[in-house]
Design an enzyme around this catalytic site. Structure first.
Site, PDB file in Angstrom:
ATOM      1  N   HIS A  37       0.852  -1.192   0.000  1.00  0.00           N
ATOM      2  CA  HIS A  37       0.000   0.000   0.000  1.00  0.00           C
ATOM      3  C   HIS A  37       0.880   1.233   0.000  1.00  0.00           C
ATOM      4  O   HIS A  37       2.093   1.134   0.218  1.00  0.00           O
ATOM      5  CB  HIS A  37      -0.886   0.002   1.259  1.00  0.00           C
ATOM      6  N   HIS A 121       5.992   6.543  -0.347  1.00  0.00           N
ATOM      7  CA  HIS A 121       6.727   5.347  -0.757  1.00  0.00           C
ATOM      8  C   HIS A 121       5.856   4.125  -0.519  1.00  0.00           C
ATOM      9  O   HIS A 121       4.893   4.182   0.239  1.00  0.00           O
ATOM     10  CB  HIS A 121       8.013   5.208   0.059  1.00  0.00           C
TER      11      HIS A 121
END
Ligand code: ATP
Ligand code: MG
Length: 178
Positions: A37, A121
């Site tokens: 995710h 990220h």
């Protein structure tokens, strides 16, 4: 108490590509496919009674949908202190805007302000005493990785639990983007 974070779900084909990046680094604990995710805002432990306020705050966030491109890989920490391998996100003003909208909504709901700079990220692996040379080679070999554009039309509130084989992330609710 409940541990929460706000994140973007990634489509299955993108998660497949991210899983395909893994391997070749001793001491790396790779993120499970279903756990991949992109965090928008980490919340952390809150009292269960606060969840309705957080939900209301997130439901009131108004931000446009956008497209996301994943670009390259990198690490947090360096050398023997390398802790995380990640896939990067191409510069994305709409994502930063969403992070700011979520941030101010949560602060209005009474949560402490996030002091650290947002650094988008996707965590690929956690490292424990991984040889720096292997980490360096991993990053070098995957420098041309790109995925997307990925259409993003909602964000999600997740609960983070500690399972037997590592963390488990449960989606609690989706919030649409305009
Ligand atoms: P574990 O902590 O058990 O190793 P985890 O870090 O994946 O697993 P959480 O700590 O619950 O699980 O974090 C959930 C998500 O929020 C992850 O994407 C994590 O990288 C991110 N995150 C955790 N702490 C922070 C923080 N202080 N700032 C920004 N993002 C965070
Ligand atoms: Mg953590």
């Amino acid at each position: 108490m409940i541990r929460l974070f706000v994140a973007l779900e990634l489509p299955e084909p993108v998660r497949d590509r991210l899983i395909g990046l893994g391997g070749g680094v001793p001491g790396a604990r790779w993120t499970e496919r279903e756990n991949l995710h992109l965090t928008v805002r980490f919340i952390g432990e809150v009292e269960n009674g606060v969840v309705p306020d957080i939900d209301a705050a997130l439901a009131a966030v108004s931000a446009p949908g956008f497209e996301l491109v994943l670009d390259g890989v990198g690490q947090f920490g360096s050398g023997a202190k390398s802790r995380v391998l990640w896939a990067g996100v191409e510069r994305n003003d709409a994502l930063v805007h969403l992070n700011q909208k979520v941030e101010s909504a949560l602060v209005r709901a009474g949560l402490p302000r996030e002091e650290r700079r947002y650094s988008p990220h996707v965590t690929l692996a956690r490292l424990r005493s991984a040889p720096a040379e292997r980490v360096g080679r991993f990053i070098q070999d995957r420098g041309l990785f790109r995925a997307g554009p990925i259409p993003i039309d909602h964000f999600t509130l997740f609960e983070s639990r500690t399972g037997n084989g590592g963390p488990v992330y449960d989606p609690l609710k989706d919030y649409p983007l305009g």
